[in-house]
Design a protein around this motif. Structure first.
Motif, short mmCIF file in Angstrom:
data_model
loop_
_atom_site.label_atom_id
_atom_site.label_comp_id
_atom_site.label_asym_id
_atom_site.label_seq_id
_atom_site.Cartn_x
_atom_site.Cartn_y
_atom_site.Cartn_z
N SER A 167 -4.05 13.42 8.79
CA SER A 167 -3.44 13.17 10.10
C SER A 167 -4.23 12.20 10.96
O SER A 167 -3.70 11.62 11.90
N PHE A 168 -5.53 12.03 10.65
CA PHE A 168 -6.39 11.24 11.52
C PHE A 168 -7.02 10.04 10.82
O PHE A 168 -7.71 9.25 11.45
N TYR A 169 -6.80 9.90 9.52
CA TYR A 169 -7.52 8.87 8.78
C TYR A 169 -6.64 8.22 7.72
O TYR A 169 -5.90 8.90 7.00
N LYS A 170 -6.73 6.91 7.63
CA LYS A 170 -6.07 6.14 6.58
C LYS A 170 -7.08 5.16 6.02
O LYS A 170 -7.49 4.22 6.69
N GLY A 171 -7.51 5.40 4.80
CA GLY A 171 -8.54 4.56 4.21
C GLY A 171 -8.57 4.71 2.71
O GLY A 171 -7.58 5.11 2.09
N SER A 172 -9.71 4.42 2.11
CA SER A 172 -9.81 4.52 0.66
C SER A 172 -11.25 4.80 0.25
O SER A 172 -12.19 4.44 0.96
N TYR A 173 -11.36 5.45 -0.90
CA TYR A 173 -12.66 5.66 -1.53
C TYR A 173 -12.79 4.63 -2.64
O TYR A 173 -11.98 4.59 -3.56
N PRO A 174 -13.78 3.73 -2.56
CA PRO A 174 -13.85 2.61 -3.50
C PRO A 174 -14.13 3.07 -4.94
O PRO A 174 -14.64 4.18 -5.15
N PRO A 175 -13.72 2.17 -5.89
CA PRO A 175 -13.23 0.81 -5.69
C PRO A 175 -11.74 0.77 -5.37
O PRO A 175 -10.98 1.65 -5.77
N LYS A 176 -11.35 -0.27 -4.64
CA LYS A 176 -9.95 -0.48 -4.28
C LYS A 176 -9.23 -1.15 -5.44
O LYS A 176 -9.72 -2.11 -6.02
#
Length: 316
Positions: A167-176
């Motif tokens: 609900s509070f975060y939009k990202g990624s854990y690498p590698p992309k």
């Protein structure tokens, strides 16, 4: 001026020289309109202390040299340095040793498990994604970031990194990287993000088709080697400039076999927005005429897809 002196040039100063002023700030830096593309809402973030930038509209990021590379359309380090020197109106020495930007991951204590968190399942349910679909394709990722513990929905890519959402975060854990879900079909559906892919699962649009989730329109190039094996490339991309640019590139590279499926939801931002409106309409109880129109639109979406159902597999 040598390379070390160029590296010390502030990204903020460089952007100012290009005619871009900050539009706002947060605890980690400043927000700008992207110098790489046209946009209506600032999505280009600069961390002046670390000297790095990230474009949330494309998923690209780096230091002053990678930004110069985006602007002059070159991966050559010397050309990037010359571009910076030209824009800053400074002389530059011709002999130096290139030093590429290295991003150091800050994720710690990463643990992957079955998606069970009620909060995360509710996050997806609120977007029209039921538990069975969520648990089939997603996992729960617990991690420590900047000394604090977090958990998020994880969607694995082909390089064993994860797209992360809560609900509070939009990202990624690498590698992309992209996610290729293959089962030997001749058609392939293309989505910008995994929420749209899950939406297509809910709507039955993936039956008889393989899928590629770009996990960022910046990853289009990483998928180009996959697409020649397919006879039809059906693109369920966002109805925005980034989505249209990605579609245009795919058509330039692959020709007429690329189909624009965004025309099936022209009044919505993306496929998930389309699904959410359908779910909300059912919950609110529309009139008979309105329900009939909703039903016809959804049936048209499903009717344009093959009726073969296969058990898809993630191709790693």
């Amino acid at each position: 001026m040598n390379i070390d002196e160029i590296r010390k040039i502030s990204l903020v100063e460089f952007l100012n020289q290009l005619g871009y002023q900050p539009t706002g700030r947060d605890s980690k830096g400043l927000w700008f309109y992207s110098p790489c593309r046209s946009e209506h809402k600032p999505s280009f973030h600069v961390n002046p202390r670390k000297g790095v930038w990230f474009d949330f509209g494309t998923g690209a990021g780096g230091d002053i040299f990678t930004l110069a590379g985006e602007l002059c359309n070159s991966t050559d380090f010397i050309r990037q340095a010359e571009f910076i020197a030209e824009k800053m109106q400074i002389p530059i020495a011709k002999t130096y040793k290139p030093e590429p930007f290295i991003e150091h991951p800050t994720f710690e204590d990463v643990k992957v498990s079955k998606l069970e968190s009620p909060a995360l399942l509710k996050y997806l349910a609120d977007r029209g994604i039921p538990r069975n679909i969520a648990q089939r394709w997603c996992v729960q990722v617990d991690y420590r970031l900047h000394g604090k513990d977090y958990y998020a929905i994880g969607f694995e890519n082909n390089a064993h990194g994860f797209e992360l959402r809560n609900s509070f975060y939009k990202g990624s854990y690498p590698p992309k990287h992209i996610t290729h879900i293959a089962d030997g079909n001749t058609r392939c559906n293309v989505f910008e993000g995994f929420i749209d892919f899950l939406s297509a699962e809910r709507l039955g649009l993936n039956d008889g088709s393989d899928s590629v989730v770009l996990n960022s329109v910046a990853n289009v190039g990483k998928a180009l080697t996959i697409f020649p094996d397919y006879s039809v490339i059906a693109c369920y991309l966002d109805n925005d400039e980034a989505g249209r640019s990605a579609l245009a590139r795919l058509r330039r590279e692959l020709g007429d076999k690329v189909m624009d499926k965004s025309a099936l939801y022209p009044d919505y931002k993306d496929l998930n927005d389309f699904l959410c409106q359908r779910v909300q309409s059912q919950a609110k109880g529309l009139s008979y005429a309105e329900r009939s129109q909703e039903w016809r639109e959804t049936q048209y979406l499903v009717a344009t897809q093959p009726k073969i159902s296969n058990n898809s597999k993630l191709k790693l």
